[in-house]
Structure formats: C-alpha cells, structure tokens
Write an enzyme that holds these catalytic residues in place. Structure first.
Site, short mmCIF file in Angstrom:
data_model
loop_
_atom_site.label_atom_id
_atom_site.label_comp_id
_atom_site.label_asym_id
_atom_site.label_seq_id
_atom_site.Cartn_x
_atom_site.Cartn_y
_atom_site.Cartn_z
N LYS A 112 -39.01 -14.09 0.91
CA LYS A 112 -37.93 -13.91 -0.44
C LYS A 112 -35.79 -13.44 -0.14
O LYS A 112 -36.24 -11.89 -0.14
CB LYS A 112 -37.90 -13.40 -1.06
CG LYS A 112 -37.57 -13.66 -2.85
CD LYS A 112 -38.41 -12.51 -4.03
CE LYS A 112 -37.20 -11.59 -3.83
NZ LYS A 112 -35.64 -12.04 -4.09
N GLY A 164 -34.43 -2.81 0.65
CA GLY A 164 -33.73 -2.59 -0.65
C GLY A 164 -33.65 -1.08 -1.05
O GLY A 164 -33.42 0.07 -0.67
N SER A 165 -33.68 -1.04 -2.63
CA SER A 165 -33.75 -0.09 -3.17
C SER A 165 -34.34 0.85 -3.05
O SER A 165 -36.00 0.36 -2.69
CB SER A 165 -33.20 -0.11 -4.66
OG SER A 165 -34.38 -0.67 -5.33
N THR A 166 -34.55 2.41 -3.10
CA THR A 166 -35.57 3.07 -3.00
C THR A 166 -36.59 3.28 -4.40
O THR A 166 -37.87 2.89 -4.47
CB THR A 166 -35.05 4.57 -3.25
OG1 THR A 166 -34.47 4.82 -1.55
CG2 THR A 166 -35.86 6.37 -2.90
N GLU A 167 -35.84 2.83 -5.05
CA GLU A 167 -36.80 2.43 -6.36
C GLU A 167 -37.85 1.39 -6.30
O GLU A 167 -38.93 1.42 -6.37
CB GLU A 167 -35.42 2.02 -7.98
CG GLU A 167 -36.35 1.86 -9.35
CD GLU A 167 -35.40 1.68 -10.35
OE1 GLU A 167 -33.92 0.90 -9.56
OE2 GLU A 167 -35.29 1.15 -11.14
N GLY A 169 -38.69 0.24 -3.25
CA GLY A 169 -39.48 0.66 -2.06
C GLY A 169 -41.26 0.90 -2.55
O GLY A 169 -41.72 1.27 -2.84
N GLU A 186 -37.25 -0.13 4.17
CA GLU A 186 -36.01 0.27 4.59
C GLU A 186 -34.96 0.94 3.54
O GLU A 186 -34.71 -0.23 2.85
CB GLU A 186 -35.57 -0.56 5.78
CG GLU A 186 -34.47 -0.18 6.55
CD GLU A 186 -33.26 -0.35 5.64
OE1 GLU A 186 -33.30 0.59 5.72
OE2 GLU A 186 -32.62 -1.29 6.13
N CYS A 220 -26.70 0.14 3.76
CA CYS A 220 -27.34 1.65 3.53
C CYS A 220 -26.97 2.91 4.44
O CYS A 220 -27.93 3.71 3.95
CB CYS A 220 -28.78 0.61 3.83
SG CYS A 220 -29.33 -0.62 5.47
N GLU A 317 -26.81 7.39 -4.26
CA GLU A 317 -26.06 6.44 -3.33
C GLU A 317 -25.34 5.59 -3.89
O GLU A 317 -26.03 5.20 -5.26
CB GLU A 317 -27.42 5.15 -2.53
CG GLU A 317 -26.95 3.92 -1.89
CD GLU A 317 -27.81 3.53 -1.44
OE1 GLU A 317 -29.40 3.44 -2.48
OE2 GLU A 317 -27.73 3.20 0.30
P1 NAP Z 1 -32.90 -3.77 -4.98
O1 NAP Z 1 -33.71 -4.58 -6.75
O2 NAP Z 1 -34.24 -3.26 -4.03
O3 NAP Z 1 -33.74 -5.79 -4.34
C1 NAP Z 1 -33.96 -5.51 -3.00
C2 NAP Z 1 -34.79 -6.94 -2.75
O4 NAP Z 1 -36.02 -6.52 -3.60
C3 NAP Z 1 -34.44 -8.12 -3.53
O5 NAP Z 1 -34.56 -9.41 -3.14
C4 NAP Z 1 -34.99 -8.44 -5.24
O6 NAP Z 1 -34.96 -9.37 -5.29
C5 NAP Z 1 -36.17 -7.72 -4.68
N1 NAP Z 1 -37.03 -7.24 -5.86
C6 NAP Z 1 -36.73 -6.65 -6.75
N2 NAP Z 1 -37.56 -5.81 -7.77
C7 NAP Z 1 -38.80 -6.03 -7.03
C8 NAP Z 1 -40.10 -6.16 -6.96
N3 NAP Z 1 -40.84 -4.76 -8.62
N4 NAP Z 1 -40.88 -6.29 -6.11
C9 NAP Z 1 -40.23 -6.84 -5.23
N5 NAP Z 1 -39.42 -6.96 -4.66
C10 NAP Z 1 -38.35 -6.33 -5.81
O7 NAP Z 1 -31.79 -4.02 -4.84
P2 NAP Z 1 -30.54 -4.53 -5.62
O8 NAP Z 1 -31.10 -4.04 -7.22
O9 NAP Z 1 -30.27 -5.67 -4.69
O10 NAP Z 1 -29.74 -3.18 -5.48
C11 NAP Z 1 -30.05 -1.75 -6.43
C12 NAP Z 1 -29.78 -0.34 -5.17
O11 NAP Z 1 -29.85 -0.89 -4.01
C13 NAP Z 1 -27.76 -0.47 -5.08
O12 NAP Z 1 -27.20 -0.60 -5.82
C14 NAP Z 1 -28.22 -0.30 -3.50
O13 NAP Z 1 -28.78 1.66 -4.07
C15 NAP Z 1 -29.62 -0.31 -2.92
N6 NAP Z 1 -30.37 -0.89 -2.06
C16 NAP Z 1 -30.22 -0.84 -0.83
C17 NAP Z 1 -29.79 -1.93 0.31
C18 NAP Z 1 -30.54 -1.29 2.03
O14 NAP Z 1 -29.83 -1.86 2.41
N7 NAP Z 1 -30.96 -0.29 1.88
C19 NAP Z 1 -29.98 -2.67 -0.10
C20 NAP Z 1 -29.59 -3.46 -0.71
C21 NAP Z 1 -29.02 -2.37 -1.77
P3 NAP Z 1 -33.52 -9.71 -6.38
O15 NAP Z 1 -32.32 -9.22 -6.26
O16 NAP Z 1 -33.36 -11.36 -5.94
O17 NAP Z 1 -33.62 -9.56 -7.72
#
Ligand code: NAP
Ligand code: MG
Length: 407
Positions: A112, A164-167, A169, A186, A220, A317
């Site tokens: 996804k 993605g985000s720690t939250e 994760g 990650e 990240c 972050e």
């Molecule tokens: P995110 O919410 O963690 O999104 C990452 C992925 O997970 C997206 O495909 C997202 O879908 C999906 N997702 C969201 N909620 C989920 C759940 N409950 N279960 C499974 N998958 C889920 O990150 P973001 O909202 O894009 O960004 C928020 C913050 O995360 C950023 O500001 C940054 O601090 C951090 N981040 C870190 C990385 C990294 O490389 N480590 C990358 C991106 C962001 P959708 O986005 O399609 O809703």
C-alpha cells in the site's frame, strides 16, 4: 503464491533483472511522474531516486539464487505473503526497498503506497506486467490509513513491513503482537550532525545543507539537529547563512530547482506549527529571502538558533526544511546531547581525526553513522534504527533475513 515460491531462485532472479532493466529504460518517465506526484525536485528524482530504485532490483536479483550463501548452514525459505505499507517521501524508492528483497526470497507482496503519492507504485505494477511477472505475485492496493490497517490485520499475511511515523508504527506493533507475523518497522528520526572544529569546514557545510534540505527535509534520516563545536560557531553560522541564500526554491520540474514543494497541506501545517512553537519557546528563526511560488505548498529553507535541548524543535521530527542548530564543547558532551532523543536512526560526524570518528561511532545510538559525508545509500548496506526509530534492517544480507524463514 505457490507458483512464485516454487520457482528456482535463478528463475526469480531473471524476473528481477528484467524489472531492473525496464526501470532503467523508463527512468526519465518515472522521475517525471515521481516529481509531478510528490513535489520533489526533478534533479533528485532523476539523479538519486531512480538510479537507486534500479540498483535495488539489480542487487536483489543477484541474491535470488544465492540465498544459501547468505545464510551458510541454514535453509532459507520464503515467509509467504508480505504486507508492505510505505510513506510519501520516497514513494518509488520505498516500494523498491520493500518489494525487491521480498521477491528475491520467494515471497509474494501486497503493497500500500501513501495516499498522496500512489502514482509511481501503480506504474511499477505495469512494469511488473511488462516483465511477465506471474499474476498475483505483487499486488498494489491504494487507499489511506484504514486500508493500511486492514492489510496489516489480514489473517492471510505472514510478514509486515512498515515505513512511516512512530505513531502509526506503535499501532502496527500492537496489532501484530501475538499473531506470529514477522515485523520490521522503519520509523522516524531526529539525527545529530556533529561538526568538530577540526572538520574540513566547506565540505562539512555542504553535508549539513544536503543533510537537512534534501527532499525538502522529508527524510527520516535527515540531519535535523546540527551540533557545532563552540569555537567555530560564528564561522559556521556565517557559512550556513551564505549557503542558504543560494538555494533555489520553486518548480519541482525545473532542473535547477534545489528545494521543491512540501508534499501536502497537512505536512505544511505541521511544519509551520512546529517552527512557530520553536519561536514561541525562544529560538530565533533564520530563513532564506527567496521568493516562494504563489500556488501550492512551500516552506523556505530555514534554520533555528538559540535552540535548547528541551525545545520541541530539538526533540520532535519536523520532516521539513528546518534545521535546529545547537552547540557543544567536548566530544563527551556531543555524544550525550546527540543521544538525548527517543529516536536512533542515523547520525553524522565531521572531523579530520579518525580516532574521533571511531570514538563517536561506537558511542552514538544510531543505526547508521556517516563520517565526513551524509545521506549516502547503497543496496549492500543495511539501514534501520534503534529505539523509537524502529527495528529490523533493510538492505544488505541483514535485509534478506527479514524475508526468510531460516531452517
Ligand atoms: P504515517 O501516517 O505513518 O503514514 C505512513 C503510511 O502508513 C501511509 O501509507 C499511511 O497511509 C499508512 N497508515 C496510516 N495509518 C495507518 C494505520 N493505522 N495502519 C496501517 N497503515 C497506516 O505517516 P504520515 O502521516 O504520512 O506522516 C506523519 C509523520 O510521519 C511525518 O510528519 C514524519 O514525521 C513521519 N514520517 C516518517 C517517514 C519515514 O520515512 N520514517 C516517512 C513519512 C513520514 P496514508 O498516508 O495513505 O493515509
Ligand atoms: Mg498519517
């Protein structure tokens, strides 16, 4: 998928080589798509993302028939179905990081992409078809967070890989706990880039600039906390200000653009709120005076001085083009401050002294430490974090282990 897991590794390798070559042939088109979709400068999608995407498929193609050499004395077997959820900052590259090792090891994939950047993953699915990959081996499912959650929770899944985000994760770790699904995470980072007085200063400034402003800071492992040794603080600030003034912000499709668009309205709001919070807490904001385009989401490259370790901009972050500048006196103080974070993904050290590099590398709690360089990647090199930056490694032999059952 029974077809895929039963194929000899040499046959799986052929598909991966074919995919890698098609990606190379279509790299111009893919770079433009990536930039149109996510807003990153074409210079970066063309010269960084696309070559790395192809490199990941080539590298893992080579492993497909050599897995027994990767794990001597063991019998590596596929896990089954890998559910992979990726973010919007390196859409195609994260897809490659996830899909290539999974296929090399004989797994099938449901991936996804992030909702704001699904285009190149969909184009990649067409490339898989063109390569003749059997139907059902890779499945791309678009949708937002709820789709990601449904995928992670599906009982037919054997392995979950998330970036993605720690939250989110943490939520995924809870959802997977006790199910027997194998998990790698990650997550975020708040890397220290540590600048000693004996560093080659001009080279170091280039590393600091690309360390934080690369991909608008949507990285990240971005070097978002700069620690400067006090004796060179005024000189570093002057060089930083001068270099910042040369950065060109604007149309991501213009090959001279250094800083492209912020990925989404939500991310722009988040960056603005955190930076305003930093100013409210007493930090001083420095921004380049460059004109920003009228339409779209933009944030001028910035750095904050007068930051203390307790400020939110030193702890959280920001994921935008914003550097927090702090100082230190001794190597011990640099180590202590650098490690004062819940994260632990990456770090940078700039010094002329090899002994200082070794000392810091052994003390910094970070999965990757760069010395006199920053943001250097290679498929042979494992990448991943400590603490709230997640666990498991991607790339190298360690990355293969995450996609195998080792008998
Ligand atoms: P995110 O919410 O963690 O999104 C990452 C992925 O997970 C997206 O495909 C997202 O879908 C999906 N997702 C969201 N909620 C989920 C759940 N409950 N279960 C499974 N998958 C889920 O990150 P973001 O909202 O894009 O960004 C928020 C913050 O995360 C950023 O500001 C940054 O601090 C951090 N981040 C870190 C990385 C990294 O490389 N480590 C990358 C991106 C962001 P959708 O986005 O399609 O809703
Ligand atoms: Mg989200």
């Amino acid at each position: 998928d029974l077809v895929w897991s039963k194929l000899p590794g040499s046959e799986r390798g052929k598909y991966l080589y074919r995919i890698a070559r098609i990606i190379q042939e279509k790299s111009r088109e893919l770079a433009i798509l990536e930039t149109l979709d996510g807003g990153k400068p074409i210079k970066e999608s063309r010269d960084f993302d696309l070559p790395m995407v192809a490199a990941h498929f080539f590298y893992h193609a080579g492993w497909a028939d050599k897995l027994s050499y990767a794990f001597p004395g063991r019998t590596p077997r596929p896990l089954g179905v890998a559910a992979q959820v990726i973010p919007w900052n390196f859409p195609l590259l994260m897809a490659a990081w996830k899909i290539a090792p999974a296929l090399a090891c004989g797994n099938t994939v449901v991936l996804k992409p992030a909702e704001t950047t699904s285009l190149t993953a969909l184009r990649l699915a067409e490339i898989f078809q063109e390569a003749g990959l059997p139907d059902g081996v890779v499945n791309i499912v678009t949708g937002a967070g709820a789709t990601g959650a449904a995928l992670v929770n599906h009982p037919g899944v054997d392995k979950v890989a998330f970036t993605g985000s720690t939250e989110v994760g943490k939520k995924i770790a809870q959802a997977v706990a006790g199910t027997g699904k194998k998990l790698t995470l990650e997550l975020g980072g708040k890397a220290a880039n540590i600048l000693f007085e004996d560093a080659p200063l001009d080279q170091a400034i280039e590393g600091v600039i690309s360390g934080i402003y690369f991909n608008q800071g949507h990285v990240c492992c971005a070097g978002s906390r700069l620690f400067v040794q006090e004796s060179i603080y005024p000189a570093v600030l002057k060089k930083l200000r001068d270099r910042l003034a040369t950065l060109r912000v604007g149309n991501p499709l213009d090959k001279n653009t250094d800083i492209g668009a912020i990925n989404s309205r939500a991310q722009l709001d988040k960056i603005r709120a955190l930076v305003q919070g930093g100013v409210d807490e007493g930090a001083t904001l420095h921004q380049s005076a460059c004109a920003l385009p009228g339409r779209g989401y933009w944030f001028a490259p910035s750095y904050l001085t007068g930051v203390t370790m307790s400020h939110r901009v030193a702890q959280e972050e920001i994921f935008g083009p914003v550097l927090s500048v702090l100082t230190f006196r001794t190597p011990e103080e640099a180590i202590e401050r650098a490690n004062n974070t819940p994260y632990g993904l990456s770090a940078g050290v700039w010094t002329d002294k090899g002994s200082k590099i070794f000392k810091l590398v052994s003390k910094l709690r970070a999965g990757v430490v760069w010395a006199n360089t920053y943001n250097k990647f290679d498929p042979t090199s494992p990448f991943g974090g400590y603490q709230e930056s997640g666990f498991g490694r991607e790339g190298g032999v360690q990355g293969l282990a995450a996609y195998c059952r080792l008998g």
